[in-house]
Design a protein around this motif. Structure first.
Motif, short mmCIF file in Angstrom:
data_model
loop_
_atom_site.label_atom_id
_atom_site.label_comp_id
_atom_site.label_asym_id
_atom_site.label_seq_id
_atom_site.Cartn_x
_atom_site.Cartn_y
_atom_site.Cartn_z
N UNK A 182 41.79 -32.42 39.16
CA UNK A 182 41.21 -32.88 37.87
C UNK A 182 42.24 -32.84 36.85
N UNK A 183 41.93 -33.83 35.90
CA UNK A 183 42.83 -34.15 34.86
C UNK A 183 42.63 -33.00 33.84
N UNK A 184 43.81 -32.76 33.08
CA UNK A 184 43.78 -31.70 32.11
C UNK A 184 43.03 -32.39 31.04
N UNK A 185 42.05 -31.48 30.27
CA UNK A 185 41.38 -32.06 28.96
C UNK A 185 41.33 -31.11 28.23
N UNK A 186 41.11 -31.43 26.79
CA UNK A 186 41.13 -30.55 25.65
C UNK A 186 40.06 -29.45 25.96
N UNK A 187 39.11 -29.56 26.52
CA UNK A 187 38.12 -28.49 26.87
C UNK A 187 38.64 -27.10 27.55
N UNK A 188 39.73 -27.75 28.52
CA UNK A 188 40.33 -26.77 29.13
C UNK A 188 41.81 -26.02 28.59
N UNK A 189 42.62 -26.88 28.02
CA UNK A 189 43.82 -26.20 27.69
C UNK A 189 44.27 -26.52 25.93
N UNK A 190 43.14 -27.00 25.19
CA UNK A 190 43.44 -27.19 23.92
C UNK A 190 42.17 -27.15 22.85
N UNK A 191 41.60 -26.22 22.62
CA UNK A 191 40.50 -26.33 21.86
C UNK A 191 40.50 -25.38 20.66
N UNK A 192 39.91 -25.76 19.47
CA UNK A 192 39.70 -24.89 18.38
C UNK A 192 38.37 -25.27 17.53
N UNK A 193 38.16 -24.08 16.82
CA UNK A 193 37.21 -24.12 15.94
C UNK A 193 37.47 -23.62 14.49
N UNK A 194 37.28 -24.31 13.55
CA UNK A 194 37.43 -23.93 12.07
C UNK A 194 36.14 -24.17 11.39
N UNK A 195 36.13 -23.15 10.50
CA UNK A 195 34.97 -23.34 9.29
C UNK A 195 35.47 -23.18 8.13
N UNK A 196 35.45 -23.99 7.19
CA UNK A 196 36.05 -24.04 5.89
C UNK A 196 35.71 -24.87 4.90
N UNK A 197 36.36 -25.07 3.75
CA UNK A 197 35.89 -25.89 2.63
C UNK A 197 36.73 -27.02 2.51
N UNK A 198 36.38 -28.15 2.12
CA UNK A 198 37.15 -29.57 1.92
C UNK A 198 37.79 -29.34 0.52
N UNK A 199 39.46 -29.47 0.67
CA UNK A 199 40.10 -29.45 -0.69
C UNK A 199 40.82 -30.58 -0.61
N UNK A 200 40.71 -31.39 -1.65
CA UNK A 200 41.46 -32.43 -2.01
C UNK A 200 40.71 -33.61 -1.56
N UNK A 201 41.09 -35.02 -1.74
CA UNK A 201 40.78 -36.29 -1.48
C UNK A 201 41.41 -36.65 -0.15
N UNK A 202 40.40 -37.22 0.72
CA UNK A 202 40.99 -37.90 2.11
C UNK A 202 42.13 -38.84 1.89
N UNK A 203 42.94 -39.12 2.74
CA UNK A 203 44.17 -39.87 2.75
C UNK A 203 44.23 -40.73 4.10
N UNK A 204 44.44 -42.16 3.92
CA UNK A 204 44.58 -42.91 4.99
C UNK A 204 45.86 -42.58 5.82
N UNK A 205 45.50 -42.30 7.09
CA UNK A 205 46.53 -42.18 8.15
C UNK A 205 46.98 -43.06 9.06
N UNK A 206 46.11 -43.69 9.78
CA UNK A 206 46.58 -44.98 10.63
C UNK A 206 45.18 -45.58 11.23
N UNK A 207 45.56 -46.74 11.82
CA UNK A 207 44.70 -47.39 12.45
C UNK A 207 44.92 -47.86 14.00
N UNK A 208 43.89 -47.73 14.86
CA UNK A 208 44.27 -47.97 16.28
C UNK A 208 43.09 -48.92 16.67
N UNK A 209 43.38 -50.25 17.19
CA UNK A 209 42.19 -50.85 17.45
C UNK A 209 40.86 -51.29 16.88
#
Length: 228
Positions: free
Chosen positions: A1-28
């Motif tokens: 079975x291929x490794x997926x984020x539910x198995x080896x890399x997952x996180x949960x954060x609860x917080x407050x938005x600070x600052x405006x969003x910034x453009x990062x990149x575009x894919x397809x």
């Protein structure tokens, strides 16, 4: 079975938005943005964590400054070439984002629920650096290679304390470990050869618990771990 984020890399954060969003990149044709999420510590201080998110799972209203959000996803890294040097950039890649009502936030605080947790399973890819502060506090720096799809890996700086730090100093490169901790931000002064300096922000995992995964597969995969 291929490794997926539910198995080896997952996180949960609860917080407050600070600052405006910034453009990062575009894919397809899919655009990605970055915004900052402020997560309170028990000490009263806050970690300001960058969140990368697709335009397809959020809208402008959700990213309004002051909005409380629940973010689920992965802690990722990529290399950025700046001033003729490679620099490791850390970000949270959001898989799902939900708004948290003020009442829900109060309930989370009352029940002392986890608002910042990351779980990683990966391989030690540099010899851990163990040290003690002038006040005798034990610290170990650990760099973890966490496998991702398409033969990619995320390289996650982590820091252990106390007995976990003492334990980490004996870990060999290639050892597979599971860590549970929180994503934290800290500022530091970067000094240059010309005598100038600038204030930067580093992101890492503060380790709460660590265990070695002892399997035959560990030894086979360790040969494929590249030292950074």
């Amino acid at each position: 079975m291929d490794t997926n984020y539910l198995e080896n890399n997952y996180l949960t954060l609860v917080g407050k938005v600070t600052g405006e969003k910034r453009f990062s990149h575009e894919i397809y044709g899919e655009k990605f943005y970055v915004f900052d999420l402020s997560i309170q510590r028990l000490s009263g201080n806050a970690d300001i964590i960058p969140i990368t998110v697709s335009e397809r799972i959020v809208n402008d209203e959700m990213l309004t400054i002051g909005k409380d959000l629940l973010v689920k996803g992965q802690f990722r890294s990529y290399n950025s070439y700046e001033n003729e040097r490679n620099r490791l950039i850390l970000t949270v890649f959001a898989k799902d984002i939900m708004e948290v009502e003020e009442q829900e936030e109060n309930e989370i605080a009352k029940k002392d629920m986890v608002t910042n947790e990351v779980v990683l399973i990966g391989y030690v890819c540099k010899k851990p650096i163990y040290r003690q502060t002038p006040f005798g506090r034990e610290i170990a720096d650990l760099l973890l290679a966490v496998n991702r799809a398409y033969n990619k890996s995320d390289y996650i700086p982590s820091i252990a304390w106390g007995r976990n730090a003492r334990f980490c100093q004996n870990l060999e490169v290639g050892t597979q470990v599971k860590i549970v901790g929180r994503v934290q931000s800290r500022t530091y002064e970067k000094k240059f050869e010309d005598g100038t300096s600038e204030t930067r922000v580093a992101y890492e995992v503060s380790i709460g618990s660590l265990e070695v995964i002892d399997t035959e597969e560990t030894e086979q995969k360790a040969d494929r771990v590249e030292a950074v």
